[in-house]
Scaffold this motif. Structure first.
Motif, PDB file in Angstrom:
ATOM      1  N   GLU A 103       0.833  -1.218   0.000  1.00  0.00           N
ATOM      2  CA  GLU A 103       0.000   0.000   0.000  1.00  0.00           C
ATOM      3  C   GLU A 103       0.865   1.266   0.000  1.00  0.00           C
ATOM      4  N   ARG A 104       2.121   1.141   0.440  1.00  0.00           N
ATOM      5  CA  ARG A 104       3.002   2.316   0.510  1.00  0.00           C
ATOM      6  C   ARG A 104       3.451   2.661  -0.902  1.00  0.00           C
ATOM      7  N   ARG A 105       2.871   3.704  -1.461  1.00  0.00           N
ATOM      8  CA  ARG A 105       3.142   4.022  -2.873  1.00  0.00           C
ATOM      9  C   ARG A 105       3.587   5.465  -3.030  1.00  0.00           C
ATOM     10  N   ASP A 106       4.636   5.666  -3.825  1.00  0.00           N
ATOM     11  CA  ASP A 106       5.144   7.017  -4.078  1.00  0.00           C
ATOM     12  C   ASP A 106       4.100   7.905  -4.753  1.00  0.00           C
ATOM     13  N   GLU A 107       3.184   7.283  -5.506  1.00  0.00           N
ATOM     14  CA  GLU A 107       2.146   8.079  -6.198  1.00  0.00           C
ATOM     15  C   GLU A 107       1.363   8.959  -5.224  1.00  0.00           C
ATOM     16  N   VAL A 108       1.209   8.445  -4.010  1.00  0.00           N
ATOM     17  CA  VAL A 108       0.462   9.208  -2.996  1.00  0.00           C
ATOM     18  C   VAL A 108       1.197  10.509  -2.671  1.00  0.00           C
ATOM     19  N   PHE A 109       2.537  10.424  -2.541  1.00  0.00           N
ATOM     20  CA  PHE A 109       3.328  11.626  -2.222  1.00  0.00           C
ATOM     21  C   PHE A 109       3.344  12.596  -3.403  1.00  0.00           C
ATOM     22  N   ILE A 110       3.438  12.029  -4.602  1.00  0.00           N
ATOM     23  CA  ILE A 110       3.419  12.872  -5.810  1.00  0.00           C
ATOM     24  C   ILE A 110       2.088  13.629  -5.873  1.00  0.00           C
ATOM     25  N   ARG A 111       1.013  12.927  -5.577  1.00  0.00           N
ATOM     26  CA  ARG A 111      -0.315  13.549  -5.599  1.00  0.00           C
ATOM     27  C   ARG A 111      -0.408  14.699  -4.588  1.00  0.00           C
ATOM     28  N   LEU A 112       0.110  14.482  -3.389  1.00  0.00           N
ATOM     29  CA  LEU A 112       0.054  15.537  -2.365  1.00  0.00           C
ATOM     30  C   LEU A 112       0.875  16.751  -2.794  1.00  0.00           C
ATOM     31  N   GLU A 113       2.015  16.501  -3.409  1.00  0.00           N
ATOM     32  CA  GLU A 113       2.838  17.626  -3.893  1.00  0.00           C
ATOM     33  C   GLU A 113       2.121  18.356  -5.028  1.00  0.00           C
ATOM     34  N   GLN A 114       1.422  17.609  -5.867  1.00  0.00           N
ATOM     35  CA  GLN A 114       0.617  18.250  -6.924  1.00  0.00           C
ATOM     36  C   GLN A 114      -0.491  19.113  -6.325  1.00  0.00           C
ATOM     37  N   GLU A 115      -0.975  18.687  -5.148  1.00  0.00           N
ATOM     38  CA  GLU A 115      -2.038  19.435  -4.465  1.00  0.00           C
ATOM     39  C   GLU A 115      -1.473  20.647  -3.700  1.00  0.00           C
ATOM     40  N   GLY A 116      -0.153  20.836  -3.795  1.00  0.00           N
ATOM     41  CA  GLY A 116       0.451  22.030  -3.193  1.00  0.00           C
ATOM     42  C   GLY A 116       1.049  21.841  -1.811  1.00  0.00           C
ATOM     43  N   PHE A 117       1.228  20.594  -1.382  1.00  0.00           N
ATOM     44  CA  PHE A 117       1.819  20.340  -0.064  1.00  0.00           C
ATOM     45  C   PHE A 117       3.315  20.086  -0.187  1.00  0.00           C
ATOM     46  N   LYS A 118       4.018  20.406   0.902  1.00  0.00           N
ATOM     47  CA  LYS A 118       5.471  20.293   0.914  1.00  0.00           C
ATOM     48  C   LYS A 118       5.897  19.122   1.800  1.00  0.00           C
ATOM     49  N   MET A 302      -9.319   7.579   6.940  1.00  0.00           N
ATOM     50  CA  MET A 302      -8.904   8.967   6.749  1.00  0.00           C
ATOM     51  C   MET A 302      -7.470   9.175   7.238  1.00  0.00           C
ATOM     52  N   ALA A 303      -6.567   9.488   6.317  1.00  0.00           N
ATOM     53  CA  ALA A 303      -5.203   9.868   6.709  1.00  0.00           C
ATOM     54  C   ALA A 303      -5.166  11.392   6.740  1.00  0.00           C
ATOM     55  N   GLU A 304      -4.919  11.939   7.935  1.00  0.00           N
ATOM     56  CA  GLU A 304      -4.943  13.399   8.089  1.00  0.00           C
ATOM     57  C   GLU A 304      -3.700  14.015   7.453  1.00  0.00           C
ATOM     58  N   VAL A 305      -3.895  15.097   6.705  1.00  0.00           N
ATOM     59  CA  VAL A 305      -2.766  15.791   6.084  1.00  0.00           C
ATOM     60  C   VAL A 305      -2.518  17.097   6.846  1.00  0.00           C
ATOM     61  N   PHE A 306      -1.387  17.141   7.567  1.00  0.00           N
ATOM     62  CA  PHE A 306      -0.997  18.342   8.316  1.00  0.00           C
ATOM     63  C   PHE A 306       0.183  19.049   7.640  1.00  0.00           C
ATOM     64  N   LEU A 307       0.597  18.567   6.491  1.00  0.00           N
ATOM     65  CA  LEU A 307       1.794  19.118   5.820  1.00  0.00           C
ATOM     66  C   LEU A 307       1.659  20.611   5.529  1.00  0.00           C
TER      67      LEU A 307
END
Length: 310
Positions: A103-118, A302-307
Motif C-alpha cells: 500500500e506504501r506508494r510514491d504516487e500518494v506523495f506525488i499527488r500531495l505535492e501536486q495538491e500544493g503540499f510540501k 482517513m489519513a490526516e494531512v498536516f503538511l
C-alpha cells in the motif's frame, strides 16, 4: 500545532475484500460469504457516499485511486502506513500483513505535492518488518499534537520499543497500555488503539473497560484530565460497533465535526450524543460492508494531512 485538519487523504478501493492475512488478529473482521466483486462494489458505494458527506460540510478530501495490479485489499485504510506532520515530515510504518506493505506508494506523495503540499523528510520505520516488529501508523498511535502526547495500546501490531523510538523522533511523551477484548471467552489485545479510543481537541471517546489493568487505566484517565479533556466512556459492545473509531476534522469556516460510521452513531446513547454535540456536530455515514469485511471503520479510512503548503 493543531489537533485537527481540514485536509484528508482517502484511497478509493479497487480490490476490497476480507483480507485473510489481517483476520488472524483483527477480531472485528467477519466473512460475508458473498463474492469479492460484490463486496468491492458495495465498498466503493459506501466510500463514495462517505466522501460526499465530508465534502458537503467543507472537508477537503484528496481521493487517490488504488492500483488494481497491487492486490491490496486493505488499501482503503491508509492511516496505517503513513502519517503527515506540520513540519513537513512524513512517517512510513511497518505493517503486520505482507500484502499491506504494497500500500506504501510514491504516487500518494506525488499527488500531495501536486495538491500544493510540501514534503521535507521521510522518516522510514519499515525496516522493522524484517525483524517482525510492527507499528501501524495512527491506527497504533493516537497523537495529541497540541500536548505532545502519544497514546498506544500494545498489540502484535504495536511494538513498545518502536513506539518509544517514534516518540523520541517526533518529540511526543509516550503513554503505553494494553487494551483487550473478549474473544471466545479469552481477553486478547485489541489490534489497533484507534478502535477503542478517539482523541479530539477538547474531549476523548474511550472504552475504558478494555484497559484491564487498573493502574494503566488510571494513568490514561489522569493524562487526559491533565490536558482538560472531557472523557466520554463507551462500552465494549459499543466499541464493537466502531464507536471508538472516530476522527475530529475541520470543515467550512474551521467548524469542527466528529466523523464516524452509522453503526457507531446508532450504538451511542442519547446522552453520549448530547455530550459529543456540546463540542461539535456529528457526521456519520453507512460503512457496513467496509466494517464487516475490513474490520476497520471511518477513522481508519482517513489519513490526516498536516503538511505545510509549498
Amino acid at each position: 500545532m493543531h489537533q485537527t485538519t481540514n485536509t484528508i487523504l482517502m484511497i478509493r478501493p479497487v480490490n476490497f475484500r476480507m483480507n485473510e492475512q489481517t483476520a488472524v488478529n483483527n477480531y472485528f473482521q467477519e466473512d460475508l460469504n458473498i463474492k469479492n466483486a460484490e463486496i468491492n462494489k458495495k465498498a466503493q458505494e459506501e466510500f463514495d457516499a462517505f466522501v460526499d458527506k465530508l465534502l458537503a460540510v467543507g472537508v477537503h478530501v484528496i481521493v487517490e485511486n488504488d492500483d488494481k495490479l497491487m492486490d491490496t485489499p486493505d488499501s482503503i485504510f491508509p492511516n496505517n502506513w503513513v502519517s503527515f506532520h506540520e513540519n513537513g515530515d512524513v512517517a512510513l510504518y511497518p505493517m503486520f500483513a505482507e500484502n499491506r506493505r504494497k500500500e506504501r506508494r510514491d504516487e500518494v506523495f506525488i499527488r500531495l505535492e501536486q495538491e500544493g503540499f510540501k514534503i521535507e523528510n521521510i522518516i522510514d520505520y519499515t525496516s522493522a518488518e524484517d525483524e517482525g516488529i510492527f507499528l501501524e501508523g495512527t491506527g497504533s498511535l493516537l497523537l495529541d499534537r497540541i500536548n505532545h502526547k502519544a497514546y498506544c495500546a500494545l498489540s502484535p501490531r504495536a511494538d513498545e520499543d518502536l513506539f518509544i523510538e517514534f516518540c523520541e523522533d517526533f518529540e511526543y511523551s509516550p503513554i503505553v497500555f494494553t487494551a483487550n477484548q473478549t474473544v471466545d471467552g479469552k481477553r486478547l489485545p485489541i489490534y489497533h488503539t484507534n478502535v477503542m479510543m478517539c482523541l479530539a481537541e477538547k474531549f476523548a471517546v474511550i472504552c475504558l473497560d478494555s484497559i484491564d489493568d487498573k493502574k494503566e487505566r488510571k494513568q490514561v484517565v489522569k493524562s487526559l484530565k491533565e490536558d482538560g479533556k472531557a472523557i466520554i466512556a463507551i462500552t465494549e459492545s459499543q466499541m464493537h460497533q466502531f464507536a471508538g473509531n472516530m476522527l475530529q476534522v475541520q470543515g467550512h469556516l474551521n467548524q469542527r465535526y466528529l466523523v464516524m460510521s452509522e453503526s457507531a452513531y446508532n450504538s451511542l446513547t442519547k446522552s453520549q450524543i448530547a455530550e459529543i454535540e456540546k463540542f461539535c456536530p456529528i457526521v456519520y455515514s453507512s460503512l457496513e460492508t467496509i466494517e464487516t469485511c475490513g474490520g476497520g471503520s471511518a477513522r481508519c479510512m482517513m489519513a490526516e494531512v498536516f503538511l505545510p503548503k509549498a
